[in-house]
Design an enzyme around this catalytic site. Structure first.
Site, mmCIF file in Angstrom:
data_model
loop_
_atom_site.group_PDB
_atom_site.id
_atom_site.type_symbol
_atom_site.label_atom_id
_atom_site.label_comp_id
_atom_site.label_asym_id
_atom_site.label_seq_id
_atom_site.Cartn_x
_atom_site.Cartn_y
_atom_site.Cartn_z
ATOM 1 N N SER A 95 0.880 -1.187 0.000
ATOM 2 C CA SER A 95 0.000 0.000 0.000
ATOM 3 C C SER A 95 0.906 1.223 0.000
ATOM 4 C CB SER A 95 -0.872 0.034 1.260
ATOM 5 O OG SER A 95 -1.627 -1.137 1.370
ATOM 6 N N LYS A 170 -7.203 1.832 -2.669
ATOM 7 C CA LYS A 170 -6.788 1.459 -1.305
ATOM 8 C C LYS A 170 -6.874 2.664 -0.361
ATOM 9 C CE LYS A 170 -4.759 -0.808 2.066
ATOM 10 N NZ LYS A 170 -5.306 -1.945 2.793
ATOM 11 N N LYS A 238 0.412 5.802 8.269
ATOM 12 C CA LYS A 238 1.150 5.785 6.985
ATOM 13 C C LYS A 238 0.175 5.930 5.817
ATOM 14 C CE LYS A 238 1.838 2.048 4.962
ATOM 15 N NZ LYS A 238 1.270 1.278 3.832
HETATM 16 P P1 NAD Z 1 5.757 -5.766 7.447
HETATM 17 O O1 NAD Z 1 6.519 -4.608 7.979
HETATM 18 O O2 NAD Z 1 5.369 -6.863 8.366
HETATM 19 O O3 NAD Z 1 6.582 -6.441 6.221
HETATM 20 C C1 NAD Z 1 7.390 -5.757 5.322
HETATM 21 C C2 NAD Z 1 8.566 -6.633 4.948
HETATM 22 O O4 NAD Z 1 9.370 -5.931 3.989
HETATM 23 C C3 NAD Z 1 9.482 -6.938 6.146
HETATM 24 O O5 NAD Z 1 9.686 -8.333 6.238
HETATM 25 C C4 NAD Z 1 10.766 -6.196 5.811
HETATM 26 O O6 NAD Z 1 11.943 -6.837 6.318
HETATM 27 C C5 NAD Z 1 10.727 -6.207 4.282
HETATM 28 N N1 NAD Z 1 11.597 -5.197 3.701
HETATM 29 C C6 NAD Z 1 11.669 -3.871 4.000
HETATM 30 N N2 NAD Z 1 12.627 -3.277 3.260
HETATM 31 C C7 NAD Z 1 13.174 -4.247 2.473
HETATM 32 C C8 NAD Z 1 14.212 -4.260 1.501
HETATM 33 N N3 NAD Z 1 14.891 -3.134 1.193
HETATM 34 N N4 NAD Z 1 14.509 -5.428 0.884
HETATM 35 C C9 NAD Z 1 13.832 -6.557 1.198
HETATM 36 N N5 NAD Z 1 12.848 -6.617 2.133
HETATM 37 C C10 NAD Z 1 12.524 -5.470 2.753
HETATM 38 O O7 NAD Z 1 4.475 -5.145 6.730
HETATM 39 P P2 NAD Z 1 3.103 -5.906 6.349
HETATM 40 O O8 NAD Z 1 2.141 -5.798 7.482
HETATM 41 O O9 NAD Z 1 3.421 -7.244 5.761
HETATM 42 O O10 NAD Z 1 2.543 -4.904 5.227
HETATM 43 C C11 NAD Z 1 3.054 -4.861 3.914
HETATM 44 C C12 NAD Z 1 2.198 -3.892 3.111
HETATM 45 O O11 NAD Z 1 0.846 -4.375 3.080
HETATM 46 C C13 NAD Z 1 2.128 -2.478 3.716
HETATM 47 O O12 NAD Z 1 2.120 -1.537 2.678
HETATM 48 C C14 NAD Z 1 0.823 -2.484 4.484
HETATM 49 O O13 NAD Z 1 0.261 -1.181 4.617
HETATM 50 C C15 NAD Z 1 -0.027 -3.379 3.605
HETATM 51 N N6 NAD Z 1 -1.131 -4.038 4.300
HETATM 52 C C16 NAD Z 1 -0.954 -4.560 5.547
HETATM 53 C C17 NAD Z 1 -2.027 -5.154 6.202
HETATM 54 C C18 NAD Z 1 -1.882 -5.702 7.602
HETATM 55 O O14 NAD Z 1 -2.906 -5.997 8.228
HETATM 56 N N7 NAD Z 1 -0.677 -5.908 8.100
HETATM 57 C C19 NAD Z 1 -3.286 -5.243 5.561
HETATM 58 C C20 NAD Z 1 -3.432 -4.754 4.268
HETATM 59 C C21 NAD Z 1 -2.334 -4.153 3.643
#
Ligand code: NAD
Length: 294
Positions: A95, A170, A238
């Site tokens: 997102s 979104k 965010k």
């Molecule tokens: P998260 O922080 O748990 O996961 C993000 C991952 O990206 C982490 O494992 C991190 O190590 C990795 N990462 C960051 N920088 C990196 C890089 N340079 N190279 C490789 N890996 C890297 O976040 P999440 O909860 O999984 O959310 C991911 C996306 O989905 C976000 O944009 C969030 O807004 C969206 N989202 C989340 C939810 C929720 O309920 N958690 C629901 C819908 C949408």
């Protein structure tokens, strides 16, 4: 089909595992080794950099926190763009700001690489079940071609328009959810302070016009005083930051979004940023000196 998957966090881990279950060959990458090890144990291969992922795969999925992470992973040093072949595609399921999606897509297009932006709604439980809602921006032929891959992680996959339209949708979703929680919080605080059992209020109104998926999901959490995320306030801040930035760039005033953003900022300052966004209720409770509970 060999699929690259970069970003194995709360969402990316179960989503990548569902691709493995659906029979896709997977090459994964994350800066957190434990996350990579877990998905490799489930059957994936790993690669050291996004560039190395792109060298091995024609389809690269990213699931990262926000716009800067996507720009680094896709366009930065050792990024996807350095390894991707002409005719490959990036599906960014993070997102992020819609304008950032368009910027990344334009840079990829200069190299002959396609892109869809395809953020999701549903949270970790639906990521695990493979029943996410995916909102997609990009060309129709690409949407049709990669529909089965996205469907392996989702209950619904809808094309909303050109690149960036997925993230615009979104943002709309996140505004509606935030305002809905705030409205529920304000109303239930008033009812409780007026001496009416909030559980009775919920039972009485959930089937009427005021009822909503948000009310059904969040009121039981508030009544149980269970603010374990779910979806963290910090992540919602965010998304609302992206909504406010996008709205201002497009000359669209969004006064209600600005209001709930300030509520979330106050909660963050009160050390509640890591709580579920249902904790918006705690802001209203504090003002009225009352607690919504069973
Ligand atoms: P998260 O922080 O748990 O996961 C993000 C991952 O990206 C982490 O494992 C991190 O190590 C990795 N990462 C960051 N920088 C990196 C890089 N340079 N190279 C490789 N890996 C890297 O976040 P999440 O909860 O999984 O959310 C991911 C996306 O989905 C976000 O944009 C969030 O807004 C969206 N989202 C989340 C939810 C929720 O309920 N958690 C629901 C819908 C949408």
């Amino acid at each position: 089909m060999k699929v690259g998957f970069i970003g194995l966090g709360i969402m990316g881990k179960p989503m990548s595992k569902n691709l493995l279950k659906a029979g896709y060959e997977l090459v994964v990458c994350d800066v957190v080794k434990a996350a990579v090890d877990e998905v490799v144990a489930a059957g994936a291969k790993s690669a050291p950099t996004p560039k190395a992922v792109a060298e091995q795969c024609d389809l690269i999925i990213t699931m990262l926190p926000n716009s800067p992470h996507v720009k680094t992973v896709v366009l930065g040093k050792d990024g996807v763009i350095e390894g991707a072949k002409k005719g490959s595609i990036v599906i960014d399921m993070s997102s992020i700001a819609p304008l950032a999606s368009r910027e990344v897509a334009e840079k990829l297009a200069e190299k002959g690489v396609d892109m869809l932006d395809a953020p999701v709604s549903g949270g970790e439980p639906k990521a695990i079940d493979g029943t996410l809602s995916v909102m997609v921006g990009g060309k129709k032929d690409l949407f049709d071609k990669y529909f089965p891959v996205m469907k392996a992680m989702a209950g619904s996959v809808v094309l909303c328009g050109d690149v960036g339209a997925g993230n615009v949708t979104k943002l709309a979703n996140q505004i509606v959810v935030a305002l809905n929680i705030a409205a529920v919080s304000e109303a239930f605080t008033l009812a409780t302070k007026a001496g009416v059992n909030p559980e009775s209020v919920f039972d009485a109104i959930k089937g009427g016009l005021a009822g909503s998926t948000v009310m059904n999901a969040k009121v039981p959490m508030i009544l149980d005083r269970n603010f374990k995320p779910g979806f963290r306030i910090d992540l919602h801040i965010k998304d609302l930051t992206n909504a406010l930035d996008t709205a201002h760039q497009l000359n669209v005033p969004v006064p209600l979004t600005a209001n709930v953003m300030e509520t979330m900022q106050a909660l963050k300052i009160d050390d509640m940023g890591q709580l579920d966004h249902s904790a918006i209720a705690r802001f209203y409770e504090k003002l009225a000196k009352v607690e919504i509970k069973r």
